[in-house]
Design an enzyme around this catalytic site. Sequence first.
Site, PDB file in Angstrom:
ATOM      1  N   CYS A  43      -7.623   9.604   5.012  1.00 16.84           N
ATOM      2  CA  CYS A  43      -6.190   9.382   5.171  1.00 16.84           C
ATOM      3  C   CYS A  43      -5.840   9.000   6.597  1.00 16.84           C
ATOM      4  CB  CYS A  43      -5.407  10.627   4.749  1.00 16.84           C
ATOM      5  SG  CYS A  43      -3.632  10.491   5.035  1.00 16.84           S
ATOM      6  N   LYS A  51      -3.195   2.208   7.434  1.00 15.04           N
ATOM      7  CA  LYS A  51      -2.601   1.248   6.495  1.00 15.04           C
ATOM      8  C   LYS A  51      -1.103   1.120   6.723  1.00 15.04           C
ATOM      9  CE  LYS A  51      -1.295   3.042   2.830  1.00 15.04           C
ATOM     10  NZ  LYS A  51      -1.370   3.890   1.617  1.00 15.04           N
ATOM     11  N   GLY A 115     -22.666  18.386   5.320  1.00 18.24           N
ATOM     12  CA  GLY A 115     -23.140  19.609   4.712  1.00 18.24           C
ATOM     13  C   GLY A 115     -23.808  19.382   3.372  1.00 18.24           C
ATOM     14  N   GLY A 140     -13.643  14.568  -0.541  1.00 18.47           N
ATOM     15  CA  GLY A 140     -12.849  13.386  -0.858  1.00 18.47           C
ATOM     16  C   GLY A 140     -13.527  12.400  -1.783  1.00 18.47           C
ATOM     17  N   GLY A 177      -5.394  -2.618  -7.850  1.00 18.82           N
ATOM     18  CA  GLY A 177      -4.812  -1.293  -7.804  1.00 18.82           C
ATOM     19  C   GLY A 177      -3.991  -1.139  -6.547  1.00 18.82           C
ATOM     20  N   TYR A 178      -3.619   0.111  -6.222  1.00 19.74           N
ATOM     21  CA  TYR A 178      -2.717   0.278  -5.081  1.00 19.74           C
ATOM     22  C   TYR A 178      -3.362  -0.165  -3.774  1.00 19.74           C
ATOM     23  CZ  TYR A 178      -4.998   4.648  -3.593  1.00 19.74           C
ATOM     24  OH  TYR A 178      -5.893   5.578  -3.133  1.00 19.74           O
ATOM     25  N   GLU A 182      -1.743  -3.287  -1.526  1.00 21.18           N
ATOM     26  CA  GLU A 182      -1.318  -2.945  -0.167  1.00 21.18           C
ATOM     27  C   GLU A 182      -2.004  -3.843   0.857  1.00 21.18           C
ATOM     28  OE1 GLU A 182      -0.153   1.778  -0.674  1.00 21.18           O
ATOM     29  OE2 GLU A 182      -2.164   1.236  -0.024  1.00 21.18           O
ATOM     30  N   GLY A 263     -11.449   0.477  -6.828  1.00 15.95           N
ATOM     31  CA  GLY A 263     -11.351   1.897  -7.084  1.00 15.95           C
ATOM     32  C   GLY A 263     -12.221   2.729  -6.162  1.00 15.95           C
ATOM     33  N   HIS A 437      27.724   4.339  -0.541  1.00 15.48           N
ATOM     34  CA  HIS A 437      27.980   2.903  -0.596  1.00 15.48           C
ATOM     35  C   HIS A 437      28.153   2.333   0.808  1.00 15.48           C
ATOM     36  CE1 HIS A 437      29.395  -0.819  -2.401  1.00 15.48           C
ATOM     37  NE2 HIS A 437      30.380  -0.831  -1.508  1.00 15.48           N
TER      38      HIS A 437
END
Length: 472
Positions: A43, A51, A115, A140, A177-178, A182, A263, A437
């Site tokens: 991230c 990103k 690890g 992750g 995909g996302y 992006e 993916g 508004h």
Amino acid sequence: MARYDFDVFTLGGGSGGVAASRRAGAHGARVALCEDRDLGGTCVHRGCVPKKLLVYGAHFREEFQDAEGYGWTLQEPVFTWRKLLAAKDKELDRLGGVYARLLRDSGVTVVEGRGRVVDAHTVEVAGKQYTAERILIATGSRPYLPQDITGIEHAITSDDALSFAELPKRLAIVGAGYIGVELAGIFHGLGSHVTMLIRGASVLGGFDEDVRSFLTEEMRKKGIELMTDTFIRDIEKREDGGVSLLTGGGETVEADAVLFATGRIPNTAQLGLEEAGVVLDARGAVVVDEWSRSSVESIYAVGDVTDRINLTPVAIAEGRALAETLFNDNPMQMDHTNVPSAVFSQPPVASVGLTELEAKERLGKLDIYVTSFRPMKHTLSGRNERTMMKVVVERESNRVVGCHMVGADAPEIIQGLAVAVKCGVTKKQLDATVGIHPTAAEEFVTLRDKRPDPDERLAAELGHDAAVPPRR
């Protein structure tokens, strides 16, 4: 003397691992965490944060163009890719230092290296073994590259895309995909010619169909080339350093680089999990219960490695809930329902709740409210960009079960609506809310016209009830 070196040993220094470790340490637990790359994980260093910084940078080209409609006269702007990269990297270095300090201040011992689980209470890092009462897997996910494509070694993934030495003039992106949409928006905005090659007819599989079709059209209007119903058969490296792609239909696409955004998969390879008795699913994800516990009583997992909802805030919430449960006598479970999400495409997408198809399959009769309009900003800029909003309502209860938006500020707007959906807001309550508004957000509380239900229209024409029954 303590039976174990630590109360908990965490594998992975990303969002979930850091959140769990910090919270556990704050509650007095003896915590160790190992990481073989950068604290903060994908991230912070290869995903959300860099990103979003590049998304901001990519928006300026259109902002400069739109300024003319508001009376500004500007010289031709000049973009320097390396200056943006340097600024981005400086910020990421700062954040890495922040994460290290936060862990240190919580009393967490940080061990550098990857690890490997030896048994239910032992972890090995760089040849040294550590024991712990509990082990937390928070490693992750990683990008997936299909290995059945000739020349796949010439492709890059999202891990590499945010650090090109030079901005590619022509970029081919495989997948929609996302991550794909992006990155397409980023590089198109910064001046690359972007070609997307996708297997389906529209982008963002898994999202609401109206969102998918609307965003596909908006991306095309911006000049991103979309080759639909297409797959890659072969990749060749050119002498000039570029690549040539051969599609299943026999077409060729020339580019300076090809990026696969097909993916991500759980990052569990070579962690010793199966040997220790941890059950993994077919994709390699750690199978956990509602308490994030694996098949081995002392081994837990949170975040993308469990392949539940792969979002940074979800990993953080799962990690904190686990620490509260284990070390603060405060049993907590992460609620995975009605989790909002955003795609920082251009224009951006945000959603909370069910898609129309999901709602129809689970709930039966629905009322659907959809609108699209030209944002007020573009009445003077002249830009041909539109916004779409959609509300999905369960008819019997009048409960709002889904909100979806494509357009400027969609993530900011849906975040507020997510609170309402989480609390069970009804369409009647939305209608009773006074809008601010003039904003785009007010459209969500002024939707009055339902979209005709094709099943009910057919039933009326046939003279009997042919509506789809609810599925329980």
